[in-house]
Motif scaffolding. Structure first.
Motif, PDB file in Angstrom:
ATOM      1  N   PRO A   1      32.360  49.518  31.151  1.00 47.01           N
ATOM      2  CA  PRO A   1      31.546  50.401  32.000  1.00 47.01           C
ATOM      3  C   PRO A   1      31.243  49.774  33.359  1.00 47.01           C
ATOM      4  N   VAL A   2      30.992  48.479  33.384  1.00 45.99           N
ATOM      5  CA  VAL A   2      30.686  47.823  34.662  1.00 45.99           C
ATOM      6  C   VAL A   2      31.868  47.945  35.619  1.00 45.99           C
ATOM      7  N   GLY A   3      33.070  47.672  35.112  1.00 49.37           N
ATOM      8  CA  GLY A   3      34.276  47.725  35.952  1.00 49.37           C
ATOM      9  C   GLY A   3      34.530  49.119  36.480  1.00 49.37           C
ATOM     10  N   PHE A   4      34.423  50.123  35.605  1.00 50.13           N
ATOM     11  CA  PHE A   4      34.622  51.505  36.054  1.00 50.13           C
ATOM     12  C   PHE A   4      33.579  51.886  37.089  1.00 50.13           C
ATOM     13  N   PHE A   5      32.321  51.482  36.853  1.00 47.89           N
ATOM     14  CA  PHE A   5      31.263  51.838  37.791  1.00 47.89           C
ATOM     15  C   PHE A   5      31.510  51.205  39.164  1.00 47.89           C
ATOM     16  N   MET A   6      31.843  49.913  39.170  1.00 45.63           N
ATOM     17  CA  MET A   6      32.071  49.228  40.449  1.00 45.63           C
ATOM     18  C   MET A   6      33.263  49.840  41.193  1.00 45.63           C
ATOM     19  N   THR A   7      34.298  50.229  40.423  1.00 48.16           N
ATOM     20  CA  THR A   7      35.460  50.864  41.044  1.00 48.16           C
ATOM     21  C   THR A   7      35.064  52.206  41.655  1.00 48.16           C
ATOM     22  N   GLY A   8      34.268  52.972  40.912  1.00 46.88           N
ATOM     23  CA  GLY A   8      33.791  54.243  41.429  1.00 46.88           C
ATOM     24  C   GLY A   8      33.013  54.062  42.717  1.00 46.88           C
TER      25      GLY A   8
END
Lengths: 427, 223
Positions: B183-190
């Motif tokens: 979730p952290v990676g997806f959020f930062m990418t978003g």
């Protein structure tokens, strides 16, 4: 359903979205329509994670890392010097050397693009000096670099092996035969070209210099020994071979040659991590996509529509070849493998084709497509590296593509080209 | 062998030719290698937000490098253990699984930051400038939306793992801890794509990411 998913994917792809989005969107729409809402999206994440988890995939970052270390060092130049000292003085020797050096570098690196840069970079100016036309030189470089995709290690083969549940070791060994056949045919074409155009030959390299070139190339030649020898001899699994290659590359470039210091090593690791992430996010999205389309029986729907059930093995292989070839003219090879392999998997099973044979054909098609206009990705690598306009880069490619396509037809009718070495090693 | 090294390095190690050894820039242009160091990244965000952004960029770069180096060390140790000491390391596979998740999800944000996600730009490149700009805004915004949605669902996925309380068989680490990065990676990418959308709206040029301009750099330069 099949039509919706595939058209969403193609539209998003053509608009220029990052390639993970078409896959994620297609998978998401699939999950939404199949389960009537967003209730099963966690299952999608679960499939995503299952996609990147297989232990065999660890070979991908490790081979990239080993190659990344070696590409910064001197191995490419040493391999070039070795080939040049032996065939440089023959008719078309410089061109043949280029093709051979691409093949040998393929045993160090699994990336066609790295091969274009590492081998094509130093050899193009020399071919131009010797009197080869630029269109021929560029076409030779991008097409010969495709051989690197067939010679182990091959990232494409690892990913095909994981998603189709095929032995990666067998795929690696099966790629060698077609790779060498292409090298042979390219060399013959180079020779004919050089005779027709009257390209002057290079001076003969005296034997003491040849021995020196051999000695200098011994170190990089350790890669094929580890990978092919290790897998052939049953010592290493592909993942272990990849780890051994990393160790070997580190010893070579940090201790023996001292071309890489600690700071460069960290930068190399970061670059490997970046490439790995970009590939693995696609692998994860591809796994979710493939789960949903096989659950919804999309392959049967699509392939049933073109009547694949009446075609027989040869017909199926032709359909597969054409689909992969066309796909790679437009999209990155890894994405094409991720999308098309699960679509064809049921029919490959049904007709009773050898998955290693199919894998070799697919990887060959993928390699050819990458160098084929209009949008093969190697063409754009060449444009970026050599700073030549598009038209110059593609002008000389037709004869090479013709050779490659005839090899793929041969491979369909004579599976032994690929399977001979495999059977020798594993059967 | 080592005393001839300095000379070797200068000539590119070639006895026949020294010209045209590919430069790091050429390799980077080809996507063959990549030297986007986190120190080279400068955030556009104002004040303290910029410091945080720069800090995150460095952290992502560090995690990527550390992940790959640890994975290499772990895999190499396993091979050495198995062939030279006759004993393979039991938890190698589990460690590598943890690391590949870390690398992938720290990396997608890092790649978004540096505009390095693979795209098929053939048709995009043919469009006129105004349309490209508009399309880039749509692409960045929609991509951000997908990333935030995936962050949300993978958060749910992580919470499910947490409630089940499963642990990795040999390391005995709770499974949910290994997927925290998702979730952290997806959020930062978003977030990166959202910032790219804003950048494209307020700045005159077309941006692939907040710091990377779209298009092929210096293509008129002759080799």
């Amino acid at each position: 359903m099949a039509v919706t998913i595939l058209s969403i994917m193609i539209i998003l792809l053509c608009l220029g979205f990052p390639m993970m989005i078409p896959l994620i969107a297609a998978a998401g729409v699939g999950f939404y329509t199949m389960f009537g809402g967003f209730g099963q999206m966690e299952t999608m994440i679960q499939q995503f994670m299952a996609g990147i988890r297989p232990a065999a995939l660890i070979a991908v970052p490790m081979f990239i890392f080993a190659a990344d270390i070696m590409t910064r060092g001197q191995s490419a130049q040493r391999l070039i010097d070795l080939v040049m000292s032996f065939v440089g003085h023959k008719r078309g020797g410089l061109a043949i050397s280029t093709a051979a050096a691409c093949t040998m570098f393929g045993a160090v690196s699994g990336s066609t693009q790295a091969t274009v840069v590492a081998i094509g970079g130093p050899l193009r100016p020399r071919m131009l000096d010797a009197g080869y036309k630029d269109s021929f030189t560029l076409a030779l470089i991008i097409n010969a670099s495709d051989i690197a995709f067939l010679i182990p290690p091959s990232i494409g083969m690892i990913i095909y092996g994981v998603i189709s549940n095929t032995s990666i070791a067998e795929l690696f060994i099966a790629g060698i035969g077609p790779g060498l056949l292409i090298l042979l045919l390219f060399s013959i074409y180079c020779w004919i070209y050089a005779v027709r155009m009257g390209v002057p030959t290079e001076p003969v390299t005296p034997w003491p210099d040849r021995m020196r070139a051999v000695a200098r190339a011994l170190w990089p030649m350790g890669f094929p020994v580890i990978i092919i020898g290790g897998i052939y001899g049953g010592i290493f699994s592909p993942t272990e071979a990849a780890a051994a290659c990393v160790l070997y590359a580190l010893i070579l470039e940090m201790i023996v040659f001292r071309t890489i210091d600690l700071k460069t090593l960290v930068a190399t690791a970061r670059s490997t991590g970046l490439i790995t992430a970009v590939v693995f996010i696609l692998v994860g999205a591809g796994a979710a996509f493939s789960w949903v389309i096989s659950f919804a029986q999309v392959p049967q729907e699509v392939l049933g529509a073109i009547g694949i059930d009446e075609m027989g093995p040869i017909g199926v292989l032709f359909v597969i070849s054409i689909a992969f070839f066309i796909g790679c003219m437009f999209v990155d090879p890894i994405v094409v493998i991720l999308v098309l392999v699960p679509i064809f998997a049921p029919v490959v099973d049904a007709v009773g084709l050898d998955p290693v044979h199919v894998g070799t054909i697919i990887v060959l098609q993928v390699a050819i497509g990458s160098a084929t206009p209009p949008f093969g990705c190697d063409i754009f690598t060449a444009i970026a590296v050599f700073k030549r306009p598009y038209a110059d880069v593609v002008r000389g490619t037709p004869p090479f593509i013709l050779i490659l396509l005839s090899v793929s037809v041969l491979l369909i009718f004579f599976p032994q080209i690929a399977l001979f070495l495999r059977d020798l090693a594993f059967r | 062998m080592s005393e001839q090294q300095p000379e070797d390095r200068k000539t590119g190690g070639a006895s026949l030719s020294t010209e045209g050894v590919p430069s790091a820039e050429a390799l980077a242009a080809a996507g063959a290698i990549d030297d986007v160091a986190p120190s080279a990244y400068r955030s556009d965000l104002p004040g303290p937000l910029g410091w945080i952004d720069n800090g995150i960029a460095r952290l992502e770069g560090f995690l990527l490098a550390a992940g790959v180096l640890l994975m290499a060390g772990n895999s190499v140790a396993n091979v050495i253990g198995r062939y030279f000491l006759g004993q393979s390391i039991q938890f190698t596979e589990e460690v590598n699984q943890i690391l590949i998740i870390l690398i992938t999800f720290a990396g997608i944000s890092y790649a978004a930051r540096h505009g390095r996600h693979i795209r098929m730009t053939a048709f995009f490149d043919m469009m006129p400038g105004r349309m490209r700009k508009l399309l880039m805004i749509v692409i960045a915004l929609v991509t951000a939306g997908f990333m935030f949605a995936l962050a949300w669902y993978s958060w749910g996925f992580m919470m499910t793992q947490l409630s089940r309380g499963r642990v990795l068989p040999s390391l005995q680490i709770p499974v949910w801890m290994t997927v925290v990065w998702v979730p952290v990676g997806f959020f930062m990418t978003g977030l990166q794509y959202l910032l790219t959308t804003i950048k494209n709206i307020i700045a005159p040029d077309i941006y692939l990411s907040t710091s990377v301009l779209e298009g092929y750099a210096d293509d008129e330069q002759e080799v």
